[in-house]
Design an enzyme around this catalytic site. Sequence first.
Site, short mmCIF file in Angstrom:
data_model
loop_
_atom_site.label_atom_id
_atom_site.label_comp_id
_atom_site.label_asym_id
_atom_site.label_seq_id
_atom_site.Cartn_x
_atom_site.Cartn_y
_atom_site.Cartn_z
N ALA A 1 0.80 -1.22 0.00
CA ALA A 1 0.00 0.00 0.00
C ALA A 1 0.83 1.27 0.00
O ALA A 1 0.29 2.37 0.13
CB ALA A 1 -0.93 0.01 1.22
N ILE B 1 -1.38 0.71 -7.08
CA ILE B 1 -2.81 0.49 -6.86
C ILE B 1 -3.12 0.26 -5.39
O ILE B 1 -4.24 0.53 -4.95
CB ILE B 1 -3.36 -0.67 -7.72
CG1 ILE B 1 -2.84 -2.02 -7.24
CG2 ILE B 1 -3.07 -0.46 -9.19
CD1 ILE B 1 -3.60 -3.18 -7.82
N TYR C 1 7.54 -14.58 -12.46
CA TYR C 1 6.43 -13.70 -12.08
C TYR C 1 5.10 -14.30 -12.51
O TYR C 1 4.13 -14.35 -11.73
CB TYR C 1 6.63 -12.34 -12.74
CG TYR C 1 5.56 -11.32 -12.44
CD1 TYR C 1 5.52 -10.66 -11.21
CD2 TYR C 1 4.59 -10.99 -13.39
CE1 TYR C 1 4.55 -9.71 -10.93
CE2 TYR C 1 3.61 -10.04 -13.13
CZ TYR C 1 3.60 -9.40 -11.89
OH TYR C 1 2.64 -8.47 -11.63
#
Length: 272
Positions: free
Chosen positions: A11, A15, A157
């Site tokens: 955070a 996003i 990933y």
Amino acid sequence: MMRKTIVITGASDGIGAAAARQLARQGHRVVAVGRSPSKTAAVAGHTGGEYVVADFAALDTVRNLAFQLLARCGVIDVLANNAGAMFGSRRQITEDGHERTFQVNYLAPFLLTQMLTDRLLESGGTVINTSSAANLFGRIDPDDLELEKRYRPFRAYAAAKLALILFTREFDRRYRLRGATSTTFHPGLVATNFLREHGVAPGAGHSPLRHLVLTPDKGARTLVYLAGAVPGQDYATGEYYRRCKVARPNRQARDGALGLGLWNRSVAMLES
């Protein structure tokens, strides 16, 4: 609208930061979790002041994060496992002995969720995992989960984001009837620091992808929707979402035996 307690990892930027601000404006209690003390504190300054610093490349800090959240939050309505990253061309091993992409994107969120599961069950909570459309190019090899044989940054990933979808489905299968649910989503191609470093962002020269890149606020829309809505009533749980609608993930994502096997292997990794 019911005021929820929402924990968002990753955070401090992108996003995660955008979703934290939007959800706080809607009146929810938001606990921001990030790796950077200064950035996470800055986001918390807009979301109610609650934050915890944790680095998912070190599992002991994830364990400490879980203990702090349990002490602070008598109720956890939403755990948003949003932290994640893609790393360089050289395969890196963390201090815990795991390939870094696998640990940061998958194993650390798995550990955090495991440690908070009882609180989520008590709260009737939900887990929201940030995956990626990269999962479509991923492959889970039970004999080479951490890509010792064929490592490439994007391959690692993509496999980790696919593993998150398998984890989402298995968590929802195990706990939905007991009151805790799980969902995953693709935020879109979002203008993050990673994309800027690679020249793929709004205004980034002549990149062929520049017109497809979303701002963090737009990329956070699905996360904000899922976090604020009622699981199982406003949307189906255990699914993979894109633009607030159910989308089709990698074929392996619906392999229940693979999901169960991955879950059991993950538990064994964390107990060893």
